[in-house]
Motif scaffolding. Structure first.
Motif, mmCIF file in Angstrom:
data_model
loop_
_atom_site.group_PDB
_atom_site.id
_atom_site.type_symbol
_atom_site.label_atom_id
_atom_site.label_comp_id
_atom_site.label_asym_id
_atom_site.label_seq_id
_atom_site.Cartn_x
_atom_site.Cartn_y
_atom_site.Cartn_z
ATOM 1 N N TYR A 86 -10.347 0.141 -0.593
ATOM 2 C CA TYR A 86 -9.287 -0.474 -1.385
ATOM 3 C C TYR A 86 -9.534 -0.295 -2.878
ATOM 4 N N LEU A 87 -10.795 -0.341 -3.304
ATOM 5 C CA LEU A 87 -11.098 -0.111 -4.716
ATOM 6 C C LEU A 87 -10.733 1.311 -5.133
ATOM 7 N N ILE A 88 -11.070 2.282 -4.287
ATOM 8 C CA ILE A 88 -10.736 3.673 -4.599
ATOM 9 C C ILE A 88 -9.230 3.863 -4.634
ATOM 10 N N ALA A 89 -8.532 3.294 -3.665
ATOM 11 C CA ALA A 89 -7.072 3.406 -3.646
ATOM 12 C C ALA A 89 -6.456 2.736 -4.871
ATOM 13 N N SER A 90 -7.018 1.603 -5.284
ATOM 14 C CA SER A 90 -6.502 0.920 -6.468
ATOM 15 C C SER A 90 -6.679 1.790 -7.709
ATOM 16 N N GLY A 91 -7.828 2.438 -7.827
ATOM 17 C CA GLY A 91 -8.056 3.327 -8.959
ATOM 18 C C GLY A 91 -7.090 4.505 -8.955
ATOM 19 N N TYR A 92 -6.831 5.042 -7.784
ATOM 20 C CA TYR A 92 -5.900 6.156 -7.646
ATOM 21 C C TYR A 92 -4.498 5.762 -8.118
ATOM 22 N N VAL A 93 -4.042 4.605 -7.668
ATOM 23 C CA VAL A 93 -2.715 4.136 -8.052
ATOM 24 C C VAL A 93 -2.671 3.821 -9.543
ATOM 25 N N THR A 94 -3.727 3.196 -10.059
ATOM 26 C CA THR A 94 -3.771 2.853 -11.476
ATOM 27 C C THR A 94 -3.718 4.101 -12.345
ATOM 28 N N LEU A 95 -4.484 5.123 -11.979
ATOM 29 C CA LEU A 95 -4.440 6.366 -12.752
ATOM 30 C C LEU A 95 -3.088 7.066 -12.611
ATOM 31 N N GLY A 126 0.808 -1.218 0.000
ATOM 32 C CA GLY A 126 0.000 0.000 0.000
ATOM 33 C C GLY A 126 0.838 1.263 0.000
ATOM 34 N N THR A 127 1.932 1.228 0.753
ATOM 35 C CA THR A 127 2.805 2.398 0.820
ATOM 36 C C THR A 127 3.492 2.654 -0.506
ATOM 37 N N MET A 169 -18.954 -2.123 7.747
ATOM 38 C CA MET A 169 -17.549 -1.724 7.875
ATOM 39 C C MET A 169 -16.662 -2.549 6.944
ATOM 40 N N GLY A 170 -16.931 -3.848 6.866
ATOM 41 C CA GLY A 170 -16.168 -4.703 5.960
ATOM 42 C C GLY A 170 -16.300 -4.246 4.514
ATOM 43 N N TRP A 171 -17.517 -3.926 4.100
ATOM 44 C CA TRP A 171 -17.711 -3.447 2.730
ATOM 45 C C TRP A 171 -17.095 -2.067 2.525
ATOM 46 N N ALA A 172 -17.087 -1.243 3.563
ATOM 47 C CA ALA A 172 -16.444 0.070 3.453
ATOM 48 C C ALA A 172 -14.943 -0.092 3.220
#
Length: 129
Positions: A93-102, A17-18, A85-88
């Motif tokens: 993680y989906l948002i972070a993945s999109g951020y890294v991908t972009l 993640g870092t 909370m689990g779904w949050a």
């Protein structure tokens, strides 16, 4: 068999993640916006991460189960709130993945001249294959 996350697995998740979100995509944006003050923002973020790590260490010693934040919230507030909370967490993680991908798509745009979003989608497809 009870699932467990050991030191090696937890370290791999943290380092992944870092490296993905912080090192490769965030530093350029922070330096462009904050200039020399970016170093101060990283120091403050480090302190906040240390405090968060201490909270997780305390919680994991009190509730030694797999699930992290989900398990803690489920224990404190019940299964319904724990479910959300689990779904949050998954959404985060989906948002972070999109951020890294972009972010990587932006690097490909600089290197190849391809538009950012198609380059990012192509990168995901290549890595998935």
């Amino acid at each position: 068999m009870k699932g467990q996350v050991g030191l090696l697995q937890a370290t791999a998740i943290g380092v992944g993640g870092t490296i993905g979100g912080g090192i490769f995509t965030l530093i350029g944006v922070a330096a462009a916006k904050a200039g020399p003050a970016a170093l101060l923002s990283f120091v403050l973020s480090c302190l906040a991460a240390l405090l968060l790590g201490l909270c997780y260490a305390e919680l994991s010693s009190r509730l030694p189960r797999v699930g992290g934040g989900y398990a803690f919230v489920r224990e404190a507030f019940g299964p319904t709130v724990g479910f959300f909370m689990g779904w949050a967490y998954w959404g985060g993680y989906l948002i972070a993945s999109g951020y890294v991908t972009l972010g990587f798509g932006g690097y490909l745009e600089q290197l190849s001249g391809l538009p950012r979003v198609p380059a990012a989608v192509g990168l995901v497809i290549v890595l998935a294959l």
